[in-house]
Design a protein around this motif. Sequence first.
Motif, PDB file in Angstrom:
ATOM      1  N   VAL A   1       0.739  -1.041   0.127  1.00 11.60           N
ATOM      2  CA  VAL A   1       0.023   0.228   0.033  1.00 11.60           C
ATOM      3  C   VAL A   1       0.852   1.088   0.023  1.00 11.60           C
ATOM      4  CG1 VAL A   1      -1.604   1.344   1.528  1.00 11.60           C
ATOM      5  CG2 VAL A   1      -2.059  -1.136   0.968  1.00 11.60           C
ATOM      6  N   GLY A   2       1.964   1.168   0.800  1.00 12.82           N
ATOM      7  CA  GLY A   2       2.903   2.408   0.593  1.00 12.82           C
ATOM      8  C   GLY A   2       3.694   2.354  -0.414  1.00 12.82           C
ATOM      9  N   HIS A   3       3.762   1.526  -1.243  1.00 18.00           N
ATOM     10  CA  HIS A   3       4.752   1.423  -2.427  1.00 18.00           C
ATOM     11  C   HIS A   3       4.086   1.633  -3.730  1.00 18.00           C
ATOM     12  CE1 HIS A   3       8.206   0.121  -4.847  1.00 18.00           C
ATOM     13  NE2 HIS A   3       7.467  -0.569  -5.573  1.00 18.00           N
ATOM     14  N   ARG A   4       4.390   2.636  -4.467  1.00 21.15           N
ATOM     15  CA  ARG A   4       3.936   3.120  -5.865  1.00 21.15           C
ATOM     16  C   ARG A   4       4.720   2.419  -6.862  1.00 21.15           C
ATOM     17  NH1 ARG A   4       0.072   6.982  -5.543  1.00 21.15           N
ATOM     18  NH2 ARG A   4      -0.230   8.156  -3.581  1.00 21.15           N
ATOM     19  N   SER A   5       3.855   1.900  -7.873  1.00 17.51           N
ATOM     20  CA  SER A   5       4.447   1.205  -9.144  1.00 17.51           C
ATOM     21  C   SER A   5       3.607   1.279 -10.132  1.00 17.51           C
ATOM     22  CB  SER A   5       4.927  -0.277  -8.721  1.00 17.51           C
ATOM     23  OG  SER A   5       5.290  -0.704 -10.007  1.00 17.51           O
ATOM     24  N   SER A   6       3.769   2.085 -11.266  1.00 14.62           N
ATOM     25  CA  SER A   6       2.748   2.180 -12.190  1.00 14.62           C
ATOM     26  C   SER A   6       2.530   0.768 -13.090  1.00 14.62           C
ATOM     27  CB  SER A   6       3.157   3.344 -13.102  1.00 14.62           C
ATOM     28  OG  SER A   6       4.533   2.994 -13.758  1.00 14.62           O
ATOM     29  N   HIS A   7       3.382   0.095 -12.966  1.00 21.31           N
ATOM     30  CA  HIS A   7       3.343  -1.513 -13.872  1.00 21.31           C
ATOM     31  C   HIS A   7       2.869  -2.395 -13.048  1.00 21.31           C
ATOM     32  CE1 HIS A   7       5.542   0.918 -16.719  1.00 21.31           C
ATOM     33  NE2 HIS A   7       6.586   1.282 -15.893  1.00 21.31           N
TER      34      HIS A   7
END
Length: 830
Positions: free
Chosen positions: A152-158
Amino acid sequence: MKARIRHLTGTPPAGPGERPPVPQAAGGPLEQARARFPARETGTQWPMTCRPADEVLAVLQRPPFDTACKNTLWYRVAGARAILTWLSGFPGTSWQERWEASPAASCPHRWGEQGHTWIASATGMRRRGTVQCGLLALAGADVVRLPLHWLVGHRSSHLRDFVEEARDPDGFARLKAHVDPDRWATVSAGSARLALARIILAKGGSLADITVGDALEYATAVRARSGRGSASTLFYSWLRELGQLPSDAPVTLRFLGRVTGQLTCEQLVDRHGVENVPIRALLIDYLEERRPRLDYSSLDNLARALTRNFWSDLERHHPGINSLDLPPAVISGWKERLRTRVQRRRRPDGTVEETVVERADVALQMMTVRAFYLDIARWAVEEPARWGPWAAPCPIKEAETLDRKRTKRVKARMDQRTRERLPALETFARAAADHHRHRLACLQALVAVPPGAAFTAGGAIFTRTKNAATASARDASGKFIYFDVAERRAFWAWAAVEFLRHTGARIEEMLETSHPALVQYRLPTTGEIVPLLQIAPSKTDQERVLLVSPELADVLSAIIRRVRAPRTGAIPLLAAYDYEERTWNPPAPLLFQWDRGGERSRMSGDFIRHALGEVLAFIGLTDTTGQPLDFAPHDFRRMFITDAIRSGLPPHIAQVIVGHSNINTTMGYNAIYPTETIEAHRAFLTRRRALRPAEEYRTPTDAEWEDFLGHFERRKLSVGTCARAYGTACIHEHACVRCSLLRPDPAQRGRLVEIRDNLQDRIAEAEREGWLGEIEGLRVSLAGAESKIDQIDSASGGVAINLGMPRKIPAHPALKEGAASLRQSRDDQQ
């Protein structure tokens, strides 16, 4: 809805000295759901995480992980090789154990900021993007499982697309076929798909392996991360619709963290803190005894009145009190404290303002405590061992429970509110329809232009946002507006106004109306089929049926067209939470439901009230004092009853239609004067007229009537209006400028100035020619013209005029005759 459900405990109530058993788990529905549906344990050992590094890298280069282009595949494999090399320096027999032993497992922010430097120190790989691609590949291949709070705290567009393509393509293809195509590409659907992808990465398996506990854990992680009370739960609704969850799973996660469910009598007492153990046991026993005859809402109010407002208040002000036999000083102090309460209001600057105001339900609170004492005294005769030790003199007299004066004031205030709004009902209803048409036109104008383009709607200029998936735009000031949401709110405001004004239903009854409530009835006399609307049992436990008028039929048909599912044409089943009974109702095709971020939800009373407020802001309707003439949902019920009885409907029929158990309640909603009072007043006027001369009440002739109407036509003058009474002659022989009864027209000030200048010229000419007899008359006319000009200037400029002391002058005979005519006209009007 306030359905009166009888809550039988099935166990005999405990005695005053012991606690009754708790029939449900401690905590609210969210805690109970977590206890019943635990999340899956990930563990640290499974086949993929125990493979050697070369086998893991070989798997990443085979289907389904090799669907990406060559460059992307190279970045993933290179990043995965570097991460595995770095993890090899940490203790553990599996890659999951080594990951948990590394500093990367503590916080996603540390990994995002320092992860590539950690990898670079061990492998020389310094490219941050390559490291991130490698971690995504390892998580997608189930080599490591990242916790939900980490994801939830990690952003990844892929991340979402990678999981859908490589981890469970068949499962997501089945889900995509189930979801409406227009919904699949929206922002809310994207968040739901991301939630499912994160759960798969954290718990392993595929889409079909997700459990209720996994969904609960993810929703909790999102709330903890965002700090909001609720999060998007569309992914959970999709899982339910696919049939992957058990039948006893919660119907939705949207409100699970905010609802309480039905509390036991012990929990109802303990929430307000009763320190004395015997008194606490007595209150619990009393509530258990009353519970089979009360609905939950009434039981909740009873517990609050006896604990927070009565005994807990006594313990705060008289520590150590342990008997119901209260001294006079103690009970008198409690009564004084009960008469007021602290009202808290938040100021615009964020601070809270506390004000001591008079409590409106003092008589009801005292009635509850008096019933508590009298019930114990009556039960002590039947069960002396159980209730006898607690019998005590009642400290509240019967007169203190009477509240006739306040009831009359409330009745007068509600009647005045109804009388103010009933004449404006049609205006408000038309405004609701116009408001919806305006919002619909704005939405159509937005859809007609491409993203990023400017358009005009309702006389204002907007700029559509560049996101083509949302119907949103910004106005000239930069304010962000969702045009589709505004159109839906306007539609439901119009539907609520029309439904309430044509049925007189309560708002909870309207919100609980379902599609099967529309039935057909064949008249036994003529065989004609008429439509009927079935109102579900509500406040009085009585089901009733209303005749559907053509206007109401149009509204219901528009609602049905709005809520039908695009694919099946059926109205979706919806399980609504009953805030009165604290229970979930069975799924039903409710009419008042709408799409909230892709998830069907029943409308709330607050939503309807806010929508009505938007209509009021659109029309700007005000009362006689200039304040906004707001319409509450219950106002339509009062106006329905008032209009029905005023139109000749018998009160006992109106009682059945609106569902009142007592006709006095129906008459309390009636905001018109009683027929007996009106008829008695008319009889009084008839008797008074009989004592006066008959010739005063004769019918005027045609000539008299024409002369009366002609009088008002002859009052219009070139410079104003003559104010002389009917039947009086002109006392100035039509020299109007000199007359005090002339009311000058401000628009004719220029004409009066010309008259004044002409009189001055004529006076000068008379002085030159020696016409002394004409000079005096001209000066009187000049003084009159200047007086009329000053009168116009004073009225426009607000200059105070000293009128001097009044003096008595003899009345002119014509004025006496005009006053007599005025009195006669007033009597006729009465």
